[in-house]
Design an enzyme around this catalytic site. Structure first.
Site, mmCIF file in Angstrom:
data_model
loop_
_atom_site.group_PDB
_atom_site.id
_atom_site.type_symbol
_atom_site.label_atom_id
_atom_site.label_comp_id
_atom_site.label_asym_id
_atom_site.label_seq_id
_atom_site.Cartn_x
_atom_site.Cartn_y
_atom_site.Cartn_z
ATOM 1 N N GLY A 1 0.822 -1.202 0.000
ATOM 2 C CA GLY A 1 0.000 0.000 0.000
ATOM 3 C C GLY A 1 0.853 1.246 0.000
ATOM 4 O O GLY A 1 1.989 1.238 0.496
ATOM 5 N N GLY B 1 0.308 5.648 0.477
ATOM 6 C CA GLY B 1 -0.582 6.773 0.704
ATOM 7 C C GLY B 1 0.138 8.092 0.581
ATOM 8 O O GLY B 1 1.266 8.169 0.086
ATOM 9 N N ARG B 2 -0.522 9.148 1.079
ATOM 10 C CA ARG B 2 0.057 10.488 0.992
ATOM 11 C C ARG B 2 1.312 10.628 1.833
ATOM 12 O O ARG B 2 2.240 11.341 1.478
ATOM 13 C CB ARG B 2 -0.970 11.530 1.448
ATOM 14 C CG ARG B 2 -2.039 11.841 0.444
ATOM 15 C CD ARG B 2 -3.066 12.797 1.005
ATOM 16 N NE ARG B 2 -3.903 12.168 2.025
ATOM 17 C CZ ARG B 2 -4.858 12.794 2.684
ATOM 18 N NH1 ARG B 2 -5.081 14.071 2.458
ATOM 19 N NH2 ARG B 2 -5.590 12.161 3.578
ATOM 20 N N ALA C 1 3.008 7.814 3.655
ATOM 21 C CA ALA C 1 3.849 6.654 3.951
ATOM 22 C C ALA C 1 3.581 5.509 2.989
ATOM 23 O O ALA C 1 2.604 5.516 2.234
ATOM 24 C CB ALA C 1 3.597 6.197 5.387
ATOM 25 N N VAL D 1 3.308 1.130 2.941
ATOM 26 C CA VAL D 1 3.041 -0.002 3.824
ATOM 27 C C VAL D 1 3.649 -1.257 3.208
ATOM 28 O O VAL D 1 3.409 -1.560 2.036
ATOM 29 C CB VAL D 1 1.532 -0.202 4.048
ATOM 30 C CG1 VAL D 1 1.288 -1.380 4.982
ATOM 31 C CG2 VAL D 1 0.907 1.069 4.623
ATOM 32 N N LYS E 1 4.474 0.261 8.364
ATOM 33 C CA LYS E 1 4.167 1.527 7.698
ATOM 34 C C LYS E 1 5.376 2.440 7.870
ATOM 35 O O LYS E 1 5.740 2.787 9.000
ATOM 36 C CB LYS E 1 2.914 2.154 8.307
ATOM 37 C CG LYS E 1 2.389 3.364 7.547
ATOM 38 C CD LYS E 1 1.042 3.807 8.111
ATOM 39 C CE LYS E 1 0.444 4.952 7.319
ATOM 40 N NZ LYS E 1 -0.868 5.384 7.871
ATOM 41 N N ASP F 1 -10.559 11.036 8.520
ATOM 42 C CA ASP F 1 -10.250 10.631 7.146
ATOM 43 C C ASP F 1 -10.813 9.237 6.876
ATOM 44 O O ASP F 1 -10.139 8.377 6.319
ATOM 45 C CB ASP F 1 -8.739 10.664 6.900
ATOM 46 C CG ASP F 1 -8.386 10.630 5.415
ATOM 47 O OD1 ASP F 1 -9.262 10.974 4.594
ATOM 48 O OD2 ASP F 1 -7.247 10.254 5.075
#
Length: 557
Positions: free
Chosen positions: A241, A243-244, A246, A248, A267, A369
């Site tokens: 994964g 994201g903005r 970090a 994963v 993460k 969020d």
């Protein structure tokens, strides 16, 4: 260069560097009448020190940091546990507690250490407003060369104060005895009237909440990690994964031998995202947060790599991935919808609650969020919440200004109307919870759209689907949600299934334009507990609406 100009030059240089890498941060720290620079402080995490609690000493911290907020001051924490002496230098908001203590010396120019209560040993703390003032720690503010002041209290004054002291002590003793007697009397009455069959034993409830059988991490491993002070033997595997803030990774946590390992999720935050890592670490570190529908946290670490300093969060790993990915690949049954939706509501209800299932006080937390990609699917097809980088602890000590400074955060597609137009009621902390409930309603809609109980199931699409682009901006969502009062479509075919009809009634109440009219997460959780046997419903839901035998629902707002 004159010595007096060096701190100012360093401060301006760091400010320009931070402003170039984070324009949003630069904007937040500016005012209408000009630029107000934040404070420079020494900023080193907890580390061993040779500094003793005598006279004064240097922090020996080589890192100078710009404080995140203009009102933050420099602070230092000195601790001695057994033979270990540690020192921590940080920026700190003087209106908030630090390790359970309020610092009342934040206006001081010097860092004068004061002893604080600490169950684990000896602790001194200080705060100050000078530039890098937490570099020099002063343990004694008394001049040893100054003669002691003579006691000017006369014997007559002392004698006159003795009777007052005796009377005060007597009043305190009598009041304490009265309160103790009253408390014992109330406890006996409570024990006599409580019906044991309606209450689980606290230890049983806690055992259920803390021993998550559905996690991919053994309880023995988790217990050992929580008491480990060294970096864990972890081998990163693949990226699962991004994201903005970090990435994963799926990873292996090695055990006693190289052949044995536990699968965990790691993460990894880059050095620039320290603030996001710290926010999530602080949220996870709250022991009262533990719940079967919240991602199991193992530990947080700071690591030095060839790429620079990194910040790690190590958690349980769930192979089914996030809810958005799962719904994209799978069509779910009514029972799956009931399990996924009910567990989601229970997780959010625990997050928002001011107490644990055992009755211990707990600080409510809002996620801010919530979306299907921030929810994981466990092996038993229940949900657990993750990604708390934007979360906010609703501490009663927070002022309206503190809440206002928390900003407009989240993902535009899932933002509540009042968040989109920045018109939240900051006087009422419940308003933050109401925004989470709106986002939860959109996630429940996503689940329902992939349930075969509604008839023909279309391909997965996020809320508002093709009405907005893939990553809509705030202005685009304002047009849909505020101007057009738009919500995701609920086809009439969904209402042919009694249980799904009731889910639709619930999510419509949750995404109401008026925040005060929305249900609470706890109410939604209670409704889902009734939905399991939807064909037998004849009572009332937690909002006291009547459910007739024919399955139609009349909602009482």
């Amino acid at each position: 260069m004159p010595p007096r100009l060096r701190p100012l030059l360093l401060r301006v240089s760091l400010w320009v560097l931070v402003g170039s890498s984070s324009p949003a941060l630069l904007h937040d720290r500016s005012k209408e009448n000009g630029l107000q620079l934040p404070r420079l402080c020494k900023f080193c995490d907890v580390k061993a020190t040779t500094c003793s609690n005598q006279d004064q000493c240097k922090s020996n911290c080589n890192i100078t940091s710009i404080c995140e907020k203009n009102n933050e001051v420099c602070a230092a924490v000195w601790r001695r546990n057994d033979e270990n002496v540690t020192l921590e230098t940080i920026c700190h908001d003087p209106q908030k507690r630090l390790y359970g203590h309020m610092l009342d010396d934040s206006s001081s120019e010097q860092c004068v250490m004061k002893e604080k209560k600490d169950d684990g040993g000896l602790m001194f703390m200080c705060s100050c407003t000078g530039e890098e003032c937490n570099d020099v720690l002063i343990f004694s503010a008394i001049d040893p060369h100054k003669p002691e002041e003579k006691d000017e209290i006369s014997k007559v004054t002392i004698i006159s104060l003795v009777p007052l002291l005796v009377i005060s002590v007597a009043v305190i003793v009598i009041f304490y005895a009265y309160r103790t007697h009253k408390k014992r009397k109330l406890n006996k009455a409570w024990e006599k009237n409580v019906k044991p069959k309606k209450h689980k034993d606290c230890s049983d409830v806690c055992a259920i909440m803390l021993d998550d059988d559905h996690s991919d991490i053994s309880s023995t491993c988790a217990n050992n990690i929580n008491h480990n002070t060294e970096l864990l033997p972890i081998e990163l595997d693949i990226v699962v994964g991004k994201g903005r803030f970090a990435e994963v990774y799926k990873a292996k946590l090695k055990q006693n031998t190289s052949e044995q390992y536990e699968t965990v999720a790691v993460k990894i935050f880059p050095y620039e995202e320290y603030a996001s890592w710290k926010t999530e670490k602080d949220i996870f570190s709250d022991v009262n947060l533990k719940h079967e529908n919240i991602l199991q946290f193992l530990t947080a670490e700071e690591r030095k790599t060839d790429l620079g300093k990194q910040y790690w969060l190590i958690t349980a790993f769930h192979a089914r991935g996030n809810l958005q990915e799962y719904l994209t690949r799978h069509i779910i049954s009514w029972e799956d919808l009931w399990k996924l939706g009910g567990s989601l509501a229970r997780g959010i209800a625990h997050l928002h609650s001011d107490h644990t299932p055992c009755g211990r006080p707990k600080t409510p937390i809002v996620h801010r969020d919530l979306k299907s990609s921030n929810i994981l699917v466990k092996n038993d097809l229940t949900c657990c919440l993750c990604d708390f980088g934007l979360s906010l602890r609703l501490d009663p000590s927070l002022s309206v200004d503190d809440l206002a400074n928390s900003g407009q955060v989240g993902t535009a597609r899932y933002m509540a109307p009042e968040v989109l137009e920045s018109r939240m009621n900051l006087e009422n902390m419940e308003s933050f919870k109401q925004t989470d409930v709106y986002s939860m309603a959109l996630v429940l809609w996503e689940m329902t759209s992939r349930c075969n109980g509604v008839g023909e199931v279309k391909e997965y699409e996020p809320p508002f689907g093709s009405k907005v682009r893939e990553h809509p901006c705030v202005e685009s969502m304002k047009d849909n949600v505020l101007r057009d009062r738009g919500r995701p479509e609920i086809p009439s075919s969904w209402l042919n299934h009694q249980g799904i009809q009731m889910v639709c009634e619930t999510l419509i109440e949750c995404w109401d334009h008026d925040p005060e009219a929305r249900l609470t997460a706890q109410c939604v959780a209670e409704r889902f507990s009734e939905f399991k046997h939807h064909d037998k419903l004849s009572g009332r839901s937690c909002s006291e609406e009547k459910i007739p035998e024919d399955g139609s629902v009349t909602t009482a707002k």
